[in-house]
Design a protein around this motif. Structure first.
Motif, PDB file in Angstrom:
ATOM      1  N   GLN A 139       0.988  -1.123   0.028  1.00 38.23           N
ATOM      2  CA  GLN A 139       0.048  -0.112  -0.145  1.00 38.23           C
ATOM      3  C   GLN A 139       0.904   1.081  -0.078  1.00 38.23           C
ATOM      4  OE1 GLN A 139      -2.784  -0.165   3.005  1.00 38.23           O
ATOM      5  NE2 GLN A 139      -2.918  -2.424   3.047  1.00 38.23           N
ATOM      6  N   ARG A 140       2.258   1.078   0.213  1.00 35.69           N
ATOM      7  CA  ARG A 140       3.203   2.191   0.598  1.00 35.69           C
ATOM      8  C   ARG A 140       4.488   1.943  -0.462  1.00 35.69           C
ATOM      9  NH1 ARG A 140       1.322   5.455   4.891  1.00 35.69           N
ATOM     10  NH2 ARG A 140      -0.083   4.741   5.994  1.00 35.69           N
ATOM     11  N   SER A 141       5.366   2.875  -0.647  1.00 36.80           N
ATOM     12  CA  SER A 141       6.538   2.681  -0.920  1.00 36.80           C
ATOM     13  C   SER A 141       7.336   2.907   0.495  1.00 36.80           C
ATOM     14  CB  SER A 141       6.920   3.424  -2.082  1.00 36.80           C
ATOM     15  OG  SER A 141       6.092   3.223  -3.289  1.00 36.80           O
ATOM     16  N   ILE A 142       8.471   2.290   0.382  1.00 35.01           N
ATOM     17  CA  ILE A 142       9.438   2.580   1.499  1.00 35.01           C
ATOM     18  C   ILE A 142      10.879   2.907   0.653  1.00 35.01           C
ATOM     19  CG2 ILE A 142       8.126   1.229   3.308  1.00 35.01           C
ATOM     20  CD1 ILE A 142      10.347  -0.679   3.339  1.00 35.01           C
ATOM     21  N   ASP A 143      11.492   3.631   1.585  1.00 36.66           N
ATOM     22  CA  ASP A 143      12.925   3.816   0.896  1.00 36.66           C
ATOM     23  C   ASP A 143      13.908   4.163   2.012  1.00 36.66           C
ATOM     24  OD1 ASP A 143      14.715   4.211  -1.051  1.00 36.66           O
ATOM     25  OD2 ASP A 143      13.818   6.123  -1.993  1.00 36.66           O
ATOM     26  N   TRP A 144      15.006   3.649   2.121  1.00 37.43           N
ATOM     27  CA  TRP A 144      16.308   4.224   2.833  1.00 37.43           C
ATOM     28  C   TRP A 144      17.073   5.053   2.237  1.00 37.43           C
ATOM     29  CZ3 TRP A 144      16.156   2.533   7.764  1.00 37.43           C
ATOM     30  CH2 TRP A 144      15.373   1.369   8.069  1.00 37.43           C
ATOM     31  N   VAL A 145      17.252   6.193   2.939  1.00 34.84           N
ATOM     32  CA  VAL A 145      17.836   7.297   2.364  1.00 34.84           C
ATOM     33  C   VAL A 145      18.765   8.040   3.464  1.00 34.84           C
ATOM     34  CG1 VAL A 145      16.179   7.651   0.527  1.00 34.84           C
ATOM     35  CG2 VAL A 145      16.202   9.166   2.621  1.00 34.84           C
ATOM     36  N   SER A 146      19.547   9.026   3.092  1.00 37.62           N
ATOM     37  CA  SER A 146      20.288   9.704   3.941  1.00 37.62           C
ATOM     38  C   SER A 146      19.415  10.600   4.742  1.00 37.62           C
ATOM     39  CB  SER A 146      21.575  10.405   3.244  1.00 37.62           C
ATOM     40  OG  SER A 146      20.794  11.423   2.412  1.00 37.62           O
ATOM     41  N   PHE A 147      19.777  11.214   5.849  1.00 36.81           N
ATOM     42  CA  PHE A 147      19.000  12.097   6.536  1.00 36.81           C
ATOM     43  C   PHE A 147      18.839  13.433   5.625  1.00 36.81           C
ATOM     44  CE2 PHE A 147      19.812   9.206  10.104  1.00 36.81           C
ATOM     45  CZ  PHE A 147      18.799   9.435  10.959  1.00 36.81           C
ATOM     46  N   THR A 148      19.695  13.700   5.151  1.00 35.91           N
ATOM     47  CA  THR A 148      19.629  15.177   4.084  1.00 35.91           C
ATOM     48  C   THR A 148      18.685  14.661   3.086  1.00 35.91           C
ATOM     49  OG1 THR A 148      21.739  15.567   4.653  1.00 35.91           O
ATOM     50  CG2 THR A 148      20.964  16.689   2.528  1.00 35.91           C
ATOM     51  N   GLU A 149      18.524  13.603   2.376  1.00 41.15           N
ATOM     52  CA  GLU A 149      17.565  13.319   1.494  1.00 41.15           C
ATOM     53  C   GLU A 149      16.231  13.185   2.129  1.00 41.15           C
ATOM     54  OE1 GLU A 149      15.895  12.265  -2.340  1.00 41.15           O
ATOM     55  OE2 GLU A 149      17.757  13.227  -1.849  1.00 41.15           O
TER      56      GLU A 149
END
Length: 177
Positions: A139-149
């Motif tokens: 139901q959702r997309s998830i993403d691991w990113v930098s804190f700045t991103e």
């Protein structure tokens, strides 16, 4: 030559639109009730790169980037609700801090179309496990990113700042170990 409104908006992740939206709903902000929600800033240390990453998820309705958050649950403490939401929305489990890390505000669009101001209490959650199956998978997309991103993806100015403060705090904590 000054940058166009469109390029400024794009460069700051929609904050201009967010602030304009708040201005349109000033009466609700100052005269109506404020609702509470609880959220988790879910983070991990990237195993190979030894860097911090934070989890962002999309909202189900608009698809904009947010963090796992939800309404109070009877019999549960705020940090417990934040951990439950992190699992339900993104399938992550870990150590959650009981003490609030910070707060941010936003306008929540209800099912009836009304917008209400929400104050969101944030808790830091160090992710230890990522589950394949969870209630809102698909139901959702998830993403691991930098804190700045992450700060560039979310609309809420206060949340943008809290991402950057969290990163600094977590880096200092790691340096002390």
């Amino acid at each position: 030559m000054a940058p166009s409104i469109q390029s400024r908006t794009k460069s700051i992740g929609g904050s201009d639109r967010f602030l304009s939206d708040l201005a349109l709903h000033a009466a609700a902000l100052f005269h109506g009730p404020a609702y509470e929600q609880y959220a988790a800033i879910c983070y991990r240390r990237h195993p190979e790169l030894d860097m911090l990453e934070v989890l962002v998820v999309t909202s189900r309705q608009s698809g904009r980037w947010i963090i796992p958050k939800g309404w109070p649950i009877k019999g549960k403490k705020p940090h417990e609700v934040a951990a439950i939401e992190a699992f339900e929305e993104a399938g992550v489990r870990g150590k959650i801090k009981k003490k609030p890390f910070g707060y941010f505000t936003y306008l929540k669009q209800l099912d009836d179309g009304n917008r209400v101001p929400c104050v969101v209490q944030l808790h830091l959650l160090e992710v230890e496990k990522i589950c394949e199956n969870y209630p809102e998978r698909g139901q959702r997309s998830i993403d691991w990113v930098s804190f700045t991103e992450a700060a560039s993806r979310v609309r809420e100015p206060e949340l943008k700042g809290l991402f950057l403060i969290a990163e600094r705090k977590l880096r200092r904590t790691k340096a002390k170990k």
